[in-house]
Design a protein around this motif. Structure first.
Motif, PDB file in Angstrom:
ATOM      1  N   TRP A  22       3.898  -1.601 -18.082  1.00 33.76           N
ATOM      2  CA  TRP A  22       2.673  -0.812 -17.966  1.00 33.76           C
ATOM      3  C   TRP A  22       1.442  -1.688 -17.724  1.00 33.76           C
ATOM      4  N   ILE A  23       1.297  -2.736 -18.515  1.00 32.39           N
ATOM      5  CA  ILE A  23       0.090  -3.559 -18.417  1.00 32.39           C
ATOM      6  C   ILE A  23      -0.028  -4.179 -17.024  1.00 32.39           C
ATOM      7  N   TYR A  24       1.060  -4.742 -16.532  1.00 27.72           N
ATOM      8  CA  TYR A  24       1.046  -5.347 -15.201  1.00 27.72           C
ATOM      9  C   TYR A  24       0.680  -4.322 -14.139  1.00 27.72           C
ATOM     10  N   LEU A  25       1.320  -3.168 -14.176  1.00 21.54           N
ATOM     11  CA  LEU A  25       1.112  -2.155 -13.141  1.00 21.54           C
ATOM     12  C   LEU A  25      -0.277  -1.528 -13.230  1.00 21.54           C
ATOM     13  N   SER A  88       1.720  -3.330  -3.085  1.00 21.35           N
ATOM     14  CA  SER A  88       2.229  -4.142  -4.195  1.00 21.35           C
ATOM     15  C   SER A  88       3.307  -3.404  -4.974  1.00 21.35           C
ATOM     16  N   LEU A  89       3.068  -2.121  -5.208  1.00 21.04           N
ATOM     17  CA  LEU A  89       4.032  -1.353  -5.996  1.00 21.04           C
ATOM     18  C   LEU A  89       5.286  -1.019  -5.201  1.00 21.04           C
ATOM     19  N   LEU A  90       5.181  -0.985  -3.870  1.00 23.38           N
ATOM     20  CA  LEU A  90       6.385  -0.832  -3.048  1.00 23.38           C
ATOM     21  C   LEU A  90       7.293  -2.046  -3.243  1.00 23.38           C
ATOM     22  N   SER A  91       6.692  -3.229  -3.204  1.00 23.49           N
ATOM     23  CA  SER A  91       7.476  -4.456  -3.417  1.00 23.49           C
ATOM     24  C   SER A  91       8.058  -4.487  -4.824  1.00 23.49           C
ATOM     25  N   PHE A  92       7.247  -4.081  -5.809  1.00 24.89           N
ATOM     26  CA  PHE A  92       7.719  -4.088  -7.196  1.00 24.89           C
ATOM     27  C   PHE A  92       8.839  -3.077  -7.390  1.00 24.89           C
ATOM     28  N   PHE A  93       8.734  -1.924  -6.743  1.00 27.90           N
ATOM     29  CA  PHE A  93       9.775  -0.899  -6.859  1.00 27.90           C
ATOM     30  C   PHE A  93      11.105  -1.435  -6.349  1.00 27.90           C
ATOM     31  N   ARG A  94      11.044  -2.257  -5.307  1.00 25.38           N
ATOM     32  CA  ARG A  94      12.266  -2.766  -4.683  1.00 25.38           C
ATOM     33  C   ARG A  94      12.904  -3.916  -5.459  1.00 25.38           C
ATOM     34  N   ASN A  95      12.087  -4.848  -5.930  1.00 23.36           N
ATOM     35  CA  ASN A  95      12.683  -6.046  -6.530  1.00 23.36           C
ATOM     36  C   ASN A  95      12.259  -6.323  -7.968  1.00 23.36           C
ATOM     37  N   GLY A  96      11.288  -5.568  -8.483  1.00 23.37           N
ATOM     38  CA  GLY A  96      10.865  -5.743  -9.867  1.00 23.37           C
ATOM     39  C   GLY A  96      10.158  -7.058 -10.128  1.00 23.37           C
ATOM     40  N   LYS A  98       7.168  -9.562 -10.519  1.00 28.26           N
ATOM     41  CA  LYS A  98       5.742  -9.535 -10.815  1.00 28.26           C
ATOM     42  C   LYS A  98       5.031 -10.702 -10.132  1.00 28.26           C
ATOM     43  N   GLN A  99       3.891 -10.397  -9.553  1.00 32.17           N
ATOM     44  CA  GLN A  99       3.097 -11.420  -8.884  1.00 32.17           C
ATOM     45  C   GLN A  99       2.052 -11.978  -9.856  1.00 32.17           C
ATOM     46  N   PRO A 100       1.669 -13.238  -9.685  1.00 30.99           N
ATOM     47  CA  PRO A 100       0.594 -13.774 -10.519  1.00 30.99           C
ATOM     48  C   PRO A 100      -0.730 -13.084 -10.198  1.00 30.99           C
ATOM     49  N   HIS A 101      -1.606 -13.022 -11.174  1.00 33.19           N
ATOM     50  CA  HIS A 101      -2.932 -12.423 -11.000  1.00 33.19           C
ATOM     51  C   HIS A 101      -2.841 -10.977 -10.489  1.00 33.19           C
ATOM     52  N   PRO A 102      -2.250 -10.081 -11.249  1.00 28.27           N
ATOM     53  CA  PRO A 102      -2.076  -8.692 -10.777  1.00 28.27           C
ATOM     54  C   PRO A 102      -3.383  -7.992 -10.412  1.00 28.27           C
ATOM     55  N   PHE A 103      -4.460  -8.301 -11.143  1.00 33.08           N
ATOM     56  CA  PHE A 103      -5.732  -7.643 -10.853  1.00 33.08           C
ATOM     57  C   PHE A 103      -6.264  -8.009  -9.471  1.00 33.08           C
ATOM     58  N   LEU A 104      -5.841  -9.180  -8.963  1.00 34.81           N
ATOM     59  CA  LEU A 104      -6.321  -9.655  -7.668  1.00 34.81           C
ATOM     60  C   LEU A 104      -5.387  -9.288  -6.516  1.00 34.81           C
ATOM     61  N   GLN A 105      -4.394  -8.456  -6.782  1.00 33.21           N
ATOM     62  CA  GLN A 105      -3.475  -8.067  -5.719  1.00 33.21           C
ATOM     63  C   GLN A 105      -4.171  -7.295  -4.602  1.00 33.21           C
ATOM     64  N   ILE A 209      -3.718   5.446 -16.100  1.00 32.59           N
ATOM     65  CA  ILE A 209      -2.325   5.579 -16.520  1.00 32.59           C
ATOM     66  C   ILE A 209      -1.476   6.246 -15.447  1.00 32.59           C
ATOM     67  N   LEU A 210      -2.061   7.247 -14.756  1.00 29.32           N
ATOM     68  CA  LEU A 210      -1.283   8.055 -13.810  1.00 29.32           C
ATOM     69  C   LEU A 210      -1.005   7.344 -12.493  1.00 29.32           C
ATOM     70  N   LEU A 211      -1.954   6.554 -11.992  1.00 28.84           N
ATOM     71  CA  LEU A 211      -1.818   5.985 -10.647  1.00 28.84           C
ATOM     72  C   LEU A 211      -0.574   5.103 -10.467  1.00 28.84           C
ATOM     73  N   PRO A 212      -0.240   4.231 -11.424  1.00 34.34           N
ATOM     74  CA  PRO A 212       0.989   3.434 -11.242  1.00 34.34           C
ATOM     75  C   PRO A 212       2.238   4.297 -11.086  1.00 34.34           C
ATOM     76  N   TYR A 213       2.317   5.366 -11.858  1.00 34.69           N
ATOM     77  CA  TYR A 213       3.456   6.280 -11.784  1.00 34.69           C
ATOM     78  C   TYR A 213       3.515   6.956 -10.418  1.00 34.69           C
ATOM     79  N   MET A 214       2.369   7.405  -9.917  1.00 35.37           N
ATOM     80  CA  MET A 214       2.331   8.070  -8.615  1.00 35.37           C
ATOM     81  C   MET A 214       2.731   7.121  -7.500  1.00 35.37           C
ATOM     82  N   TYR A 215       2.172   5.913  -7.505  1.00 31.91           N
ATOM     83  CA  TYR A 215       2.445   4.972  -6.419  1.00 31.91           C
ATOM     84  C   TYR A 215       3.891   4.489  -6.426  1.00 31.91           C
ATOM     85  N   LEU A 216       4.462   4.319  -7.592  1.00 37.32           N
ATOM     86  CA  LEU A 216       5.883   3.959  -7.666  1.00 37.32           C
ATOM     87  C   LEU A 216       6.759   5.097  -7.136  1.00 37.32           C
ATOM     88  N   THR A 217       6.373   6.324  -7.442  1.00 37.04           N
ATOM     89  CA  THR A 217       7.121   7.487  -6.956  1.00 37.04           C
ATOM     90  C   THR A 217       7.043   7.581  -5.439  1.00 37.04           C
TER      91      THR A 217
END
Length: 238
Positions: A22-25, A88-96, A98-105, A209-217
């Protein structure tokens, strides 16, 4: 497998990706939430102040240029931040991974050669074509917006694979992916309506809270479309 089962499977996969991440996303999507929140309120702030003083700038023809300018700038930043978060979340959905500096993605993502300009070019084409379709009739405009919805994902994949692709080709591929799936996409978006209402009841801050869930979906839905199109092409080849 029914369409409902597919939708449930995609959303379940998104929830599994969210677990313990959650925190990363949230950090990845936070710039998009911040810019959207500020942009939405910038359009309201100056005119609200005017109302408090008994002024009606939109009636008198004295629009608040500062408010409009601030809101427009924030909305543009929100678009780029949101698109970067989707990538970013498309890549995370595929391979899980995590990239460094998530806020700067929101910045890091666009280091892929041609991706930033491609995002601008596709967004402009989408706007023009959807506007023209909507100008003719509202419903065709909405349908076309669904048809073009995967174009940015298509362009991202092509660039990461070193493929030369035109903006128009990305939109064409999106139309091919969405062929027979527009209603599915509409229902998928509609499934978030209740959550969106709740998120905005707290001044839009629930989107954190909602946006990470939506983008992963949505990322899962895009990969489902790619798989389905590949299976159809394979079946035709046989």
């Amino acid at each position: 497998m029914t369409k409902k089962d597919v939708r449930r499977q995609i959303k379940t996969a998104a929830k599994e990706k969210l677990a313990n991440n959650w925190i990363y996303l949230v950090l990845v999507t936070l710039p998009a939430v911040i810019f959207s929140w500020i942009g939405g309120r910038s359009f309201q702030l100056m005119d609200t102040v005017a109302l408090m003083h008994g002024e009606f700038p939109w009636v008198d023809g004295q629009s608040s240029y500062l408010s409009i300018g601030d809101g427009t700038a924030m909305s543009i930043l929100a678009f780029f931040a949101s698109t970067a978060a989707m990538f970013s979340l498309l890549s995370f959905f595929r391979n899980g991974e995590k990239q460094p500096h998530p806020f700067l993605q929101s910045i890091e993502v666009y280091k892929t050669k041609g991706l930033f300009l491609g995002t601008i070019g596709i967004a402009i084409l989408q706007f023009i074509w959807i506007f023209l379709w909507t100008w003719l009739l509202l419903i065709p405009g909405i349908i076309k917006s669904f048809s073009y919805s995967q174009a940015l994902y298509v362009y991202k994949d092509a660039k990461e694979n070193g493929e030369s692709i035109r903006f128009r080709d990305a939109i064409t591929r999106s139309r091919q992916l969405m062929d027979g799936h527009k209603w599915e996409y509409f229902v998928l978006q509609l499934s978030f309506l209740g959550w969106l209402i709740l998120a905005n009841l707290v001044l839009g801050l629930g989107m954190i809270i909602l946006l990470p869930y939506m983008y992963l979906t949505f990322a899962g839905f895009y990969d489902y479309l790619k798989k389905d199109l590949a299976e159809k092409a394979s079946a035709k080849a046989e």
